[in-house]
Design a protein around this motif. Structure first.
Motif, mmCIF file in Angstrom:
data_model
loop_
_atom_site.group_PDB
_atom_site.id
_atom_site.type_symbol
_atom_site.label_atom_id
_atom_site.label_comp_id
_atom_site.label_asym_id
_atom_site.label_seq_id
_atom_site.Cartn_x
_atom_site.Cartn_y
_atom_site.Cartn_z
ATOM 1 N N ILE A 73 6.278 -7.134 31.677
ATOM 2 C CA ILE A 73 6.392 -6.655 33.051
ATOM 3 C C ILE A 73 6.640 -7.825 33.989
ATOM 4 O O ILE A 73 7.489 -7.743 34.865
ATOM 5 N N ILE A 74 5.895 -8.899 33.790
ATOM 6 C CA ILE A 74 6.019 -10.049 34.689
ATOM 7 C C ILE A 74 7.417 -10.644 34.607
ATOM 8 O O ILE A 74 8.033 -10.930 35.634
ATOM 9 N N ARG A 75 7.933 -10.789 33.416
ATOM 10 C CA ARG A 75 9.281 -11.348 33.250
ATOM 11 C C ARG A 75 10.352 -10.397 33.771
ATOM 12 O O ARG A 75 11.274 -10.797 34.472
ATOM 13 N N SER A 76 10.241 -9.126 33.412
ATOM 14 C CA SER A 76 11.303 -8.179 33.770
ATOM 15 C C SER A 76 11.388 -7.917 35.273
ATOM 16 O O SER A 76 12.454 -7.610 35.780
ATOM 17 N N GLN A 77 10.280 -8.056 35.987
ATOM 18 C CA GLN A 77 10.285 -7.792 37.429
ATOM 19 C C GLN A 77 10.501 -9.049 38.276
ATOM 20 O O GLN A 77 10.489 -8.979 39.501
ATOM 21 N N ASN B 212 -2.911 -22.116 50.856
ATOM 22 C CA ASN B 212 -1.699 -22.813 50.429
ATOM 23 C C ASN B 212 -0.989 -22.073 49.305
ATOM 24 O O ASN B 212 0.236 -22.074 49.230
ATOM 25 N N PHE B 213 -1.760 -21.448 48.424
ATOM 26 C CA PHE B 213 -1.162 -20.630 47.368
ATOM 27 C C PHE B 213 -0.361 -19.483 47.987
ATOM 28 O O PHE B 213 0.777 -19.229 47.594
ATOM 29 N N LEU B 214 -0.947 -18.793 48.964
ATOM 30 C CA LEU B 214 -0.245 -17.676 49.610
ATOM 31 C C LEU B 214 0.990 -18.157 50.363
ATOM 32 O O LEU B 214 2.038 -17.504 50.326
ATOM 33 N N ILE B 215 0.888 -19.284 51.022
ATOM 34 C CA ILE B 215 2.049 -19.839 51.730
ATOM 35 C C ILE B 215 3.150 -20.192 50.732
ATOM 36 O O ILE B 215 4.334 -20.013 51.004
ATOM 37 N N GLY B 216 2.760 -20.661 49.556
ATOM 38 C CA GLY B 216 3.726 -21.075 48.540
ATOM 39 C C GLY B 216 4.363 -19.950 47.751
ATOM 40 O O GLY B 216 5.211 -20.196 46.902
ATOM 41 N N VAL B 217 3.967 -18.696 48.019
ATOM 42 C CA VAL B 217 4.581 -17.572 47.319
ATOM 43 C C VAL B 217 6.049 -17.509 47.718
ATOM 44 O O VAL B 217 6.382 -17.405 48.898
ATOM 45 N N ASP B 218 6.919 -17.587 46.707
ATOM 46 C CA ASP B 218 8.351 -17.608 46.975
ATOM 47 C C ASP B 218 8.844 -16.258 47.501
ATOM 48 O O ASP B 218 9.304 -16.150 48.624
ATOM 49 N N THR B 219 8.782 -15.249 46.658
ATOM 50 C CA THR B 219 9.303 -13.937 47.068
ATOM 51 C C THR B 219 8.394 -12.786 46.660
ATOM 52 O O THR B 219 8.076 -11.936 47.465
ATOM 53 N N LYS B 220 7.981 -12.767 45.393
ATOM 54 C CA LYS B 220 7.222 -11.627 44.865
ATOM 55 C C LYS B 220 5.919 -12.092 44.216
ATOM 56 O O LYS B 220 5.941 -12.800 43.225
ATOM 57 N N LEU B 221 4.829 -11.655 44.791
ATOM 58 C CA LEU B 221 3.513 -11.960 44.250
ATOM 59 C C LEU B 221 3.016 -10.767 43.446
ATOM 60 O O LEU B 221 3.076 -9.632 43.919
ATOM 61 N N LEU B 222 2.528 -11.037 42.249
ATOM 62 C CA LEU B 222 1.880 -10.007 41.445
ATOM 63 C C LEU B 222 0.382 -10.275 41.474
ATOM 64 O O LEU B 222 -0.058 -11.370 41.133
ATOM 65 N N ILE B 223 -0.385 -9.282 41.905
ATOM 66 C CA ILE B 223 -1.836 -9.365 41.909
ATOM 67 C C ILE B 223 -2.327 -8.527 40.739
ATOM 68 O O ILE B 223 -2.124 -7.314 40.720
ATOM 69 N N ILE B 224 -2.952 -9.182 39.770
ATOM 70 C CA ILE B 224 -3.502 -8.482 38.608
ATOM 71 C C ILE B 224 -5.016 -8.484 38.754
ATOM 72 O O ILE B 224 -5.624 -9.559 38.832
ATOM 73 N N VAL B 225 -5.603 -7.302 38.801
ATOM 74 C CA VAL B 225 -7.042 -7.172 39.016
ATOM 75 C C VAL B 225 -7.648 -6.435 37.825
ATOM 76 O O VAL B 225 -7.227 -5.336 37.491
ATOM 77 N N ASP B 226 -8.633 -7.059 37.207
ATOM 78 C CA ASP B 226 -9.378 -6.443 36.110
ATOM 79 C C ASP B 226 -10.859 -6.469 36.498
ATOM 80 O O ASP B 226 -11.630 -7.286 36.002
ATOM 81 N N PRO B 227 -11.248 -5.575 37.399
ATOM 82 C CA PRO B 227 -12.628 -5.602 37.906
ATOM 83 C C PRO B 227 -13.600 -4.941 36.934
ATOM 84 O O PRO B 227 -13.178 -4.256 35.998
ATOM 85 N N PRO B 228 -14.892 -5.144 37.159
ATOM 86 C CA PRO B 228 -15.868 -4.399 36.356
ATOM 87 C C PRO B 228 -15.646 -2.896 36.554
ATOM 88 O O PRO B 228 -15.366 -2.448 37.669
ATOM 89 N N PHE B 229 -15.742 -2.121 35.479
ATOM 90 C CA PHE B 229 -15.437 -0.696 35.576
ATOM 91 C C PHE B 229 -16.399 0.065 36.479
ATOM 92 O O PHE B 229 -16.095 1.135 36.952
ATOM 93 N N GLY B 230 -17.557 -0.473 36.731
ATOM 94 C CA GLY B 230 -18.508 0.197 37.610
ATOM 95 C C GLY B 230 -18.285 -0.086 39.080
ATOM 96 O O GLY B 230 -18.967 0.463 39.941
ATOM 97 N N ALA B 231 -17.310 -0.931 39.393
ATOM 98 C CA ALA B 231 -17.059 -1.302 40.785
ATOM 99 C C ALA B 231 -16.490 -0.121 41.563
ATOM 100 O O ALA B 231 -15.756 0.706 41.024
ATOM 101 N N LYS B 232 -16.824 -0.058 42.837
ATOM 102 C CA LYS B 232 -16.328 1.027 43.687
ATOM 103 C C LYS B 232 -14.838 0.842 43.957
ATOM 104 O O LYS B 232 -14.395 -0.245 44.326
#
Length: 180
Positions: free
Chosen positions: A1-5, A70-90
């Motif tokens: 997914i990361i490569r293809s997008q 600085n990381f956010l400023i350095g985002v070129d065009t497309k940022l992918l946010i991958i979140v794997d939270p605890p399953f009990g999280a709201k």
């Protein structure tokens, strides 16, 4: 997914194993944010932020906040946010946290664009977009969709190393994956 997008940058929240497997061209443009302080033993402070994603707090204070900004400023065009939270999280809390990061991304890029007087309109429209992969149990789909109608469930199987029930083998689950 990361490569293809063609994502230009990746923010991994709570998923250090996935962070390790990112494509080589993204390793310098990616960041891991986790609450587990033990990960500091493996990653440089420029690649790992020890903090609480749910309230946006970084345990290393202003230095970590600056690294994230600085990381956010350095985002070129497309940022992918991958979140794997605890399953009990709201789900509402997770959704709010994801939206907070997206808003911060927009603010960072607007402030950078305003600092420069550019003659070309194309440069004035510079900005970055963010997309999300949220790993959660399939039976929580209604709650997730209730938080953000733009999210759609994907039929992907997530496995965890060294886990009997959700590991690499198909023996543990014969009726499909409980996580999608």
């Amino acid at each position: 997914i990361i490569r293809s997008q063609n994502f230009s940058n990746v923010l991994c929240v709570g998923c250090p194993s996935l962070f390790e497997q990112l494509p080589q061209n993204l390793s310098d443009k990616s960041l891991l944010w986790d609450i587990d302080a033990r990960l500091e033993s493996f990653y440089d402070h420029s690649k790992f932020l020890w903090g609480n994603f749910f309230n946006g707090h970084f345990f290393r204070g202003k230095e970590a906040e600056e690294i994230f900004r600085n990381f956010l400023i350095g985002v070129d065009t497309k940022l992918l946010i991958i979140v794997d939270p605890p399953f009990g999280a709201k789900t509402e809390l997770i959704s709010h946290s994801i939206n907070r990061v997206k808003n911060q991304l927009g603010k960072c890029h607007r402030s950078v664009n305003q600092q420069f007087s550019l003659s070309c309109l194309d440069f004035l429209n510079m900005g970055a977009s963010a997309q999300t992969i949220w790993v959660f149990p399939y039976f929580m789909e209604r709650q997730v969709a209730g938080c953000d109608s733009a999210l759609a469930m994907a039929d992907l199987r997530v496995t965890y190393s060294s886990h009997i029930q959700y590991g690499q083998t198909d023996k543990a689950r014969k009726q499909g994956s409980p996580v999608r």
